[in-house]
Design an enzyme around this catalytic site. Sequence first.
Site, mmCIF file in Angstrom:
data_model
loop_
_atom_site.group_PDB
_atom_site.id
_atom_site.type_symbol
_atom_site.label_atom_id
_atom_site.label_comp_id
_atom_site.label_asym_id
_atom_site.label_seq_id
_atom_site.Cartn_x
_atom_site.Cartn_y
_atom_site.Cartn_z
ATOM 1 N N SER A 73 109.457 95.013 26.034
ATOM 2 C CA SER A 73 109.758 96.326 25.445
ATOM 3 C C SER A 73 111.161 96.761 25.830
ATOM 4 O O SER A 73 111.870 97.364 25.029
ATOM 5 C CB SER A 73 108.812 97.394 25.983
ATOM 6 O OG SER A 73 107.492 97.032 25.851
ATOM 7 N N HIS A 85 110.980 91.847 19.254
ATOM 8 C CA HIS A 85 110.305 93.074 19.674
ATOM 9 C C HIS A 85 109.394 93.562 18.557
ATOM 10 O O HIS A 85 109.843 94.138 17.567
ATOM 11 C CB HIS A 85 111.344 94.145 20.046
ATOM 12 C CG HIS A 85 110.718 95.416 20.513
ATOM 13 N ND1 HIS A 85 111.016 96.642 19.973
ATOM 14 C CD2 HIS A 85 109.759 95.649 21.450
ATOM 15 C CE1 HIS A 85 110.295 97.573 20.576
ATOM 16 N NE2 HIS A 85 109.522 96.999 21.466
ATOM 17 N N GLU A 95 112.057 93.457 15.679
ATOM 18 C CA GLU A 95 113.485 93.328 15.970
ATOM 19 C C GLU A 95 113.735 91.942 16.575
ATOM 20 O O GLU A 95 113.064 91.557 17.533
ATOM 21 C CB GLU A 95 113.911 94.432 16.942
ATOM 22 C CG GLU A 95 113.865 95.810 16.288
ATOM 23 C CD GLU A 95 113.935 96.947 17.286
ATOM 24 O OE1 GLU A 95 114.952 97.645 17.310
ATOM 25 O OE2 GLU A 95 112.965 97.147 18.048
ATOM 26 N N ASN A 99 113.922 101.811 19.478
ATOM 27 C CA ASN A 99 113.645 102.729 20.585
ATOM 28 C C ASN A 99 114.828 103.623 20.922
ATOM 29 O O ASN A 99 114.649 104.737 21.416
ATOM 30 C CB ASN A 99 113.170 101.963 21.824
ATOM 31 C CG ASN A 99 111.651 101.814 21.799
ATOM 32 O OD1 ASN A 99 110.946 102.716 21.332
ATOM 33 N ND2 ASN A 99 111.147 100.693 22.274
HETATM 34 N N1 LIG Z 1 101.824 97.697 24.079
HETATM 35 C C1 LIG Z 1 102.887 97.989 23.342
HETATM 36 O O1 LIG Z 1 102.923 98.986 22.599
HETATM 37 C C2 LIG Z 1 104.079 97.070 23.355
HETATM 38 C C3 LIG Z 1 105.022 97.171 22.325
HETATM 39 C C4 LIG Z 1 106.104 96.292 22.310
HETATM 40 C C5 LIG Z 1 106.257 95.377 23.342
HETATM 41 N N2 LIG Z 1 105.328 95.317 24.369
HETATM 42 C C6 LIG Z 1 105.527 94.305 25.423
HETATM 43 O O2 LIG Z 1 104.689 93.185 25.136
HETATM 44 C C7 LIG Z 1 104.290 92.572 26.368
HETATM 45 C C8 LIG Z 1 102.764 92.543 26.426
HETATM 46 O O3 LIG Z 1 102.287 93.878 26.353
HETATM 47 P P1 LIG Z 1 100.748 94.207 26.038
HETATM 48 O O4 LIG Z 1 100.725 95.642 25.679
HETATM 49 O O5 LIG Z 1 100.179 93.190 25.138
HETATM 50 O O6 LIG Z 1 100.117 94.025 27.497
HETATM 51 P P2 LIG Z 1 98.609 93.642 27.851
HETATM 52 O O7 LIG Z 1 98.426 94.049 29.277
HETATM 53 O O8 LIG Z 1 97.663 94.155 26.828
HETATM 54 O O9 LIG Z 1 98.618 92.039 27.766
HETATM 55 C C9 LIG Z 1 99.296 91.221 28.676
HETATM 56 C C10 LIG Z 1 98.466 89.966 28.848
HETATM 57 O O10 LIG Z 1 99.180 89.054 29.676
HETATM 58 C C11 LIG Z 1 98.217 88.363 30.431
HETATM 59 N N3 LIG Z 1 98.819 87.683 31.562
HETATM 60 C C12 LIG Z 1 99.052 88.153 32.820
HETATM 61 N N4 LIG Z 1 99.592 87.176 33.589
HETATM 62 C C13 LIG Z 1 99.675 86.081 32.795
HETATM 63 C C14 LIG Z 1 100.135 84.752 33.015
HETATM 64 N N5 LIG Z 1 100.612 84.361 34.216
HETATM 65 N N6 LIG Z 1 100.085 83.866 31.992
HETATM 66 C C15 LIG Z 1 99.584 84.237 30.781
HETATM 67 N N7 LIG Z 1 99.147 85.495 30.512
HETATM 68 C C16 LIG Z 1 99.208 86.397 31.518
HETATM 69 C C17 LIG Z 1 97.219 89.438 30.835
HETATM 70 O O11 LIG Z 1 95.977 88.857 31.268
HETATM 71 C C18 LIG Z 1 97.107 90.221 29.529
HETATM 72 O O12 LIG Z 1 96.039 89.756 28.732
HETATM 73 C C19 LIG Z 1 104.941 93.365 27.471
HETATM 74 O O13 LIG Z 1 106.168 92.772 27.810
HETATM 75 C C20 LIG Z 1 105.144 94.733 26.815
HETATM 76 O O14 LIG Z 1 106.156 95.478 27.441
HETATM 77 C C21 LIG Z 1 104.246 96.129 24.384
#
Ligand SMILES: NC(=O)c1ccc[n+]([C@@H]2O[C@H](COP(=O)([O-])OP(=O)(O)OC[C@H]3O[C@@H](n4cnc5c(N)ncnc54)[C@H](O)[C@@H]3O)[C@@H](O)[C@H]2O)c1
Length: 304
Positions: A110, A131, A143, A182
């Site tokens: 993010s 992104h 993005e 953002n």
């Molecule tokens: N949630 C949002 O709105 C959003 C929007 C854009 C970007 N992001 C970014 O996307 C990424 C994921 O966010 P999310 O909301 O899906 O988080 P989430 O917590 O829902 O999912 C993350 C996943 O990663 C897994 N994980 C942890 N350690 C791991 C490893 N060593 N190997 C493989 N998997 C592992 C976790 O078990 C979990 O299932 C982050 O970098 C976040 O900042 C999130």
Amino acid sequence: MEKIGIVGAGLMGQGIAQVFALAGHQVTVFDVNHDALASLVTRTEHNLLELALDSACAANITPAAELGEAVNDADIVFEAGPEDLSWKQTLFAQLESLAPANAILASNTSAIPITRIVERLESGHRAMGTHWWNPPFLVPLVEVIKTPDTDHAIARRMFDLLTRAGKTPAMVEKDIPGFIGNRLQHALWREAIALVANGVCDAETVDTVVKASFGRRLPVLGPLENADLVGTDLTLAIHQVLLPAIDCQPVPSPYLDALVKSGRLGMKTGHGFRRWTAEQQAELRSSIFQHLKAMDAADRCEEK
Ligand SMILES: NC(=O)c1ccc[n+]([C@@H]2O[C@H](COP(=O)([O-])OP(=O)(O)OC[C@H]3O[C@@H](n4cnc5c(N)ncnc54)[C@H](O)[C@@H]3O)[C@@H](O)[C@H]2O)c1
């Protein structure tokens, strides 16, 4: 069709997997969390059914218990794991050795600069940010962020892949904090908070003004289209009066800081800028989903 590898089966990883599975690609997803992996295909089926789309496409997704299994024959790898710089740096080093030498490597961070995530790679030319917005299967934008080392033709390949999968990619030529979306969003939030902090109106009024005015036009009229519509001369005249009056503090608002310090954390504590009952929260979440679903259905209709 490309082979897609995804790291992380959480909110974003599942959504990204769904987009490519629906577009007919084979998708393999790795996660260390057994429950996230075990529920991945059923979560996807549920979403597709909810959107009246072909739920059989969920069968294009294969959960993988090992990282290598998800990426060793992938054409493109998306990382959607924890938002932690050192975790992402370690993961990308592993991807560099486990994925094929010509695979594209993309992070869904993010806010962490992509350049920092991939700075130790020898093959930085094939690494970039992608992104996605939440939920990835309903918000069109992705993005595509280039670092100074990203090969333009490889970023273009990613751009074209996303287009073919039904997304609306935007090329970000410089890896800057907040990318494009953002930065724009939070410029608006800064002024929204300043209006409340300065006693001009309450939080509900800010939201009403946005939703009932330019928010209505935003899906068809971007800010620079709008500036051209009214004329750049009028835009200049307005900016001469308005810009000196708009909040431009380079730090978070003290008003926001005070909310956080007093425990008013928003919906999770029932009170942030506004008060939220459990029913109001559920109603807002449902309206967002129904709105995005209707826009997605309209887009699909238009494509046909
Ligand atoms: N949630 C949002 O709105 C959003 C929007 C854009 C970007 N992001 C970014 O996307 C990424 C994921 O966010 P999310 O909301 O899906 O988080 P989430 O917590 O829902 O999912 C993350 C996943 O990663 C897994 N994980 C942890 N350690 C791991 C490893 N060593 N190997 C493989 N998997 C592992 C976790 O078990 C979990 O299932 C982050 O970098 C976040 O900042 C999130």
